[in-house]
Every structure is written in C-alpha cells, then in structure tokens.
Design a protein around this motif. Structure first.
Motif, PDB file in Angstrom:
ATOM      1  N   SER A  58       0.114  -1.410   8.203  1.00 52.06           N
ATOM      2  CA  SER A  58      -0.279  -1.123   9.808  1.00 52.06           C
ATOM      3  C   SER A  58      -0.222  -1.962  10.983  1.00 52.06           C
ATOM      4  O   SER A  58      -0.281  -1.982  11.462  1.00 52.06           O
TER       5      SER A  58
ATOM      6  N   LYS B  21      -8.543  -7.307   3.152  1.00 56.94           N
ATOM      7  CA  LYS B  21      -9.076  -6.143   3.272  1.00 56.94           C
ATOM      8  C   LYS B  21      -8.646  -5.493   4.663  1.00 56.94           C
ATOM      9  O   LYS B  21      -8.789  -6.681   6.061  1.00 56.94           O
ATOM     10  N   THR B  22      -7.860  -4.744   5.348  1.00 59.22           N
ATOM     11  CA  THR B  22      -8.194  -4.110   6.882  1.00 59.22           C
ATOM     12  C   THR B  22      -9.312  -2.861   7.439  1.00 59.22           C
ATOM     13  O   THR B  22      -9.224  -2.257   6.179  1.00 59.22           O
ATOM     14  N   VAL B  23     -10.289  -3.345   8.415  1.00 60.37           N
ATOM     15  CA  VAL B  23     -11.043  -2.344   8.790  1.00 60.37           C
ATOM     16  C   VAL B  23     -11.230  -1.848  10.441  1.00 60.37           C
ATOM     17  O   VAL B  23     -11.721  -3.345  10.788  1.00 60.37           O
ATOM     18  N   GLY B  24     -10.039  -0.988  10.397  1.00 61.12           N
ATOM     19  CA  GLY B  24      -9.995  -0.953  11.958  1.00 61.12           C
ATOM     20  C   GLY B  24      -9.017  -1.916  12.529  1.00 61.12           C
ATOM     21  O   GLY B  24      -7.571  -1.811  11.529  1.00 61.12           O
TER      22      GLY B  24
ATOM     23  N   THR C  51      -8.958  -8.174  10.312  1.00 56.62           N
ATOM     24  CA  THR C  51      -7.940  -8.629   8.784  1.00 56.62           C
ATOM     25  C   THR C  51      -9.157  -9.108   8.425  1.00 56.62           C
ATOM     26  O   THR C  51      -9.243  -9.814   8.518  1.00 56.62           O
TER      27      THR C  51
ATOM     28  N   ASN D  92       0.558  -1.064  -0.313  1.00 54.31           N
ATOM     29  CA  ASN D  92       0.023  -0.031  -0.169  1.00 54.31           C
ATOM     30  C   ASN D  92       0.706   1.125   0.219  1.00 54.31           C
ATOM     31  O   ASN D  92       0.549   2.594  -0.263  1.00 54.31           O
TER      32      ASN D  92
ATOM     33  N   ASN E 115     -11.652   1.480  -0.824  1.00 58.28           N
ATOM     34  CA  ASN E 115     -12.437   2.321   0.096  1.00 58.28           C
ATOM     35  C   ASN E 115     -12.066   2.642   1.747  1.00 58.28           C
ATOM     36  O   ASN E 115     -12.316   1.247   2.444  1.00 58.28           O
ATOM     37  N   THR E 116     -12.335   3.826   2.425  1.00 59.31           N
ATOM     38  CA  THR E 116     -11.647   3.583   3.710  1.00 59.31           C
ATOM     39  C   THR E 116     -13.143   3.292   3.803  1.00 59.31           C
ATOM     40  O   THR E 116     -13.317   2.379   5.583  1.00 59.31           O
ATOM     41  N   PHE E 117     -14.200   3.632   3.856  1.00 53.09           N
ATOM     42  CA  PHE E 117     -15.784   3.480   3.982  1.00 53.09           C
ATOM     43  C   PHE E 117     -16.585   3.339   3.087  1.00 53.09           C
ATOM     44  O   PHE E 117     -15.994   3.967   1.895  1.00 53.09           O
TER      45      PHE E 117
ATOM     46  N   HIS F 297      -2.160  -4.580   4.683  1.00 58.94           N
ATOM     47  CA  HIS F 297      -2.288  -3.068   4.839  1.00 58.94           C
ATOM     48  C   HIS F 297      -0.622  -2.864   5.713  1.00 58.94           C
ATOM     49  O   HIS F 297      -0.313  -4.081   6.693  1.00 58.94           O
TER      50      HIS F 297
ATOM     51  N   GLN G 125     -19.758   1.584   9.683  1.00 57.69           N
ATOM     52  CA  GLN G 125     -19.071   1.659   9.024  1.00 57.69           C
ATOM     53  C   GLN G 125     -17.629   0.661   8.526  1.00 57.69           C
ATOM     54  O   GLN G 125     -17.130   0.695   8.008  1.00 57.69           O
TER      55      GLN G 125
END
Length: 432
Positions: free
Chosen positions: A70, A121-124, A127, A22, A180-182, A68, A194
């Motif tokens: 992070s 995909k990582t959401v918060g 993963t 990323n 996309n983040t959201f 990601h 979210q």
C-alpha cells in the motif's frame, strides 16, 4: 497444486536473502556479491520476470524486507558496510538497466557496528523500521515525513542484552515485528492503543518481547526527564518508548550447555484472532519451539512476577528484571553529565496487563542446526530449515483438548553442499 520449478538467481556468489513482498507479486534476492535482484511474479501463472539486478552495498548483504504494497514499491536492506538503505522503484527507468531501483535514504550505524537484522511494519499511515546490530543495539525508526521515505528519525534505541558482546564473540540477533493488524492487548480489550508496536528479538540465548507506549503518565516513572526530552528532539513525531514485557530462554534439551544454545530466528504467527500471540523459535541445538503468549489483567496478577514462561512438561521460574540502558550518543552525554543518575530499567514494564508464555510444542532434533522459521499466511503451518539442507513443514494437529502440538507433514531435501550456511539468520564468530 503448483508444479515445482527450478530457480537460478542472477548472482555470482551464495544467496543471503530471499524475500517475497506481502501480496507475493515481487521477489527479492540478495547475495554475498553485494547485489540485489528483483523479480515480478505473475499471480496466476507464477511465472517470474526479472526487473533488475544492481549493486546495493559495498559489502555482503545481511537482510532485506519489503514495505507493505500500500506504500508503493519500497524495500530496506542492511549489510556489512554498516549501512541501512531504503530503495524505491523508479518506473521511468528501463528494466534491466541497473537503475530501475534507486536509493532513497541511508542510515549509518551510530556505533560503527554492522547491522544483523531488519524488519518493517506499516500501521495505518505510519511506517516503522526496526534494526538490530551485531552487539545487540536495537533501533526503531520512523520517516520524518510520513509521506516520504527519504529521511528517517530515531524513535527509540536500547541494548537487548547486557553486557554487550565483545568483538569476535559468538552472537545471534534477529528482530521481527508482529505482523498482525492489531496488537494483542487491543484485541484483548486491555488497551486502547491500536497502533502499539510489538517486537520480538533473539538476544543470544533468549527471546525478548517489547511493546511500545506513548502514554506520558506511564513513561515518566521509568524514563528520566533528560532522556524523555531527547526523543522528540531527534525528529520523532511522537514520544514512544519500547519496554521489555517478556523473556523466553532457550528451552532445555539434552544438548543444553551451561551457557545455553544460541537462538537463530524468531517468527510471529500472522493470526492472533484466538486471543493469544504465537511465536516460533529456531535454535542452534536443532530445536524448533512454539510458544503461546497470553495476557492477564494486573488486577489478577502479581506485578512483581507478571511476565512468566511455562511449559506443558515442566514449570519454569518467574523471570527476573533485567537492566538495559539507552546507548545513543545523546543519551550517553546526558548520563555523563549526571553520573549519579540511576540506570533505566526497560523490564519493569508500566502496562496494566502481564504476559504469560506456554511452550505448546518443542520439536527436538528438527534439524542438526535450525536456521530459520516461517509461518504460512493462515498461521496453521510452520516451515523450518537448517544445516541439514532440508526444509520441513509442520502442521498443528487436533488433540484431545482441541488444537495440539505441531507434527511433521512434509520434508524437502536440498542439494548436499558442505559449504552452505545460513548467512541471513545470525553472525557466529565474526569480527565486529
């Protein structure tokens, strides 16, 4: 402007995967030779330094994706050995030792069918991995422990096409998370979720869009009690199911056949701040199509015909519901225990909004056979490649009503190689 430099990966056979992470600090290449090579990239000079090259699978590697940054240095691979494997960097091992990257986890195909495509995909703090095999079985995984990636639990599983392809059939399956983040429903203020996941899949000659929901009141009318209880029992942290919300068929062209051309690749635009999702699709007939997906409240839409596709040139009919069943071993056992149980529809989505797709740009004859599509981070430029050995850059131009169609602004021809092929896009005519 950066200078063009020649890059010769450390492989003994043709490449199947070329992936940047990323933040563009690492590069991964995979090959038919079963090996993976990883490079560090200096963000200022652009110079590459090889970290390691190692054997990752017992067969040809089909796809790979970075996690990601992070989360640390991790990536996932799938290959023809019917394995999905998660890897991490071991900084205690010396570079170029063959042990710099170690395997953290392995998931074997339940149906003993090779995997075709994978995405992450990582959401918060969560993963997810989504993978599709050559028969169109879509599986969504999450780590059993959010802080570790050595065990993965199945969240949901379904076939994206029915009937499933037979052995030796020409198939094409690619899966992509919305980067996309959201999610668009949250940005459009029609949902409070979210963390909702959005997945696009090429299912032979169609693109299907899926969204997740964990609302039990919405799930209950669409999923039987037996299947509802098997989900958390398989290790998932929460009950979450994928529902098909939109279907886009191959766009008609002069090369259209009765069965329609196979769709080789799909890519989300990484910028949906304008209130719509943008999808690019590559087809075997050489067409690259760009679709804009918008949402409408169900209060103003007919739920029976809520998910539709139109074109600027020709209106297209409303899509008909499609039956698709869960196909895991546990679900099959539940179905056999109650043979009179009705099939589960994943197309009659329970959301309070509908989807509408408009073909904003149809780039016919973009390639002899379009293999892949990729967006730049800003979402204003689209790259495509094909069997003609060229990479083309398309940019969305200003029109009378604002942003118009995509037009070719640059083209880079590669070496003429009659045996070159796009191994990372799909499987065509191979035995499963």
């Amino acid at each position: 402007m950066a200078l063009e430099t020649e890059f010769t990966p450390d492989h003994s056979d043709r490449l199947t995967v070329l992936q940047l992470n990323n933040d563009s600090s690492k590069l991964l290449t995979a090959s038919v030779d079963h090996r993976i090579s990883v490079y560090d990239i200096d963000k200022i000079s652009g110079n590459r330094k090889q970290l390691d090259v190692f054997t990752a699978h017992d067969a040809e590697i089909r796809d790979a994706k970075w996690f990601h940054p992070s989360t640390g240095t991790h990536f996932v691979t799938v290959a023809n050995d019917m394995q999905m494997r998660v890897w991490t960097q071991d900084t205690y091992q010396a570079p170029m030792s063959g042990r710099r990257f170690r395997r953290m986890a392995a998931v074997k195909s339940e149906q003993l069918v090779p995997f075709a495509s994978v995405d992450v995909k990582t959401v918060g703090n969560n993963t997810y991995i989504v993978v599709v095999d050559r028969q169109g079985l879509l599986s969504l995984y999450e780590p059993t422990n959010p802080d570790e990636y050595n065990e993965w639990s199945l969240v949901d599983q379904l076939h994206v096409c029915s009937p499933t392809p037979g052995r030796g059939d020409h198939t094409s399956f690619r899966v992509r998370f919305d980067p996309n983040t959201f999610p668009l429903p949250f940005l459009s203020s029609v949902s409070d979720d979210q963390g909702q996941l959005t997945i696009a899949v090429t299912a032979l000659n169609e693109v299907k869009l899926y969204r997740t929901t964990s609302d039990s009141d919405l799930i209950r009318p669409h999923v039987s009690s037996q299947q509802h209880t098997t989900n958390p029992g398989r290790g998932a942290s929460r009950t979450s199911y994928l529902f098909e919300v939109l279907r886009i068929s191959s766009h008609p062209t002069q090369y259209q056949t009765s069965a329609g051309p196979l769709l080789r690749d799909v890519a989300f635009c990484p910028a949906n701040i304008c209130g719509s999702d943008i999808l690019a699709v590559a087809s075997t007939n050489g067409t690259v199509a760009v679709y804009e997906i918008s949402l409408h409240s169900q209060a103003t839409a007919d739920p029976a015909n809520s998910s539709t596709v139109t074109s600027k040139q020709n209106a297209r009919p409303a899509l008909q519901p499609h039956q698709s069943n869960l196909t895991s071993a546990l679900h099959s056992a539940a179905a056999s225990a109650q043979p009179n149980q009705p099939a589960i529809s994943r197309a009659n989505h329970p959301f309070l909004y509908s989807h509408h797709a408009t073909a904003i740009s149809i780039l016919q004859d973009a390639h002899a056979d379009a293999w892949s599509v990729q967006w730049d981070p800003s979402g204003g430029t689209l790259l495509s490649s094909g069997s003609d050995g060229t990479v083309k850059i398309w940019k969305r131009m200003l029109g009378a009503g604002g942003l118009g169609e995509f037009e070719l602004v640059a083209e880079q021809a590669g070496e003429d190689d009659s045996e070159s092929e796009q191994s990372s896009s799909d499987e065509v005519g191979e035995e499963i």
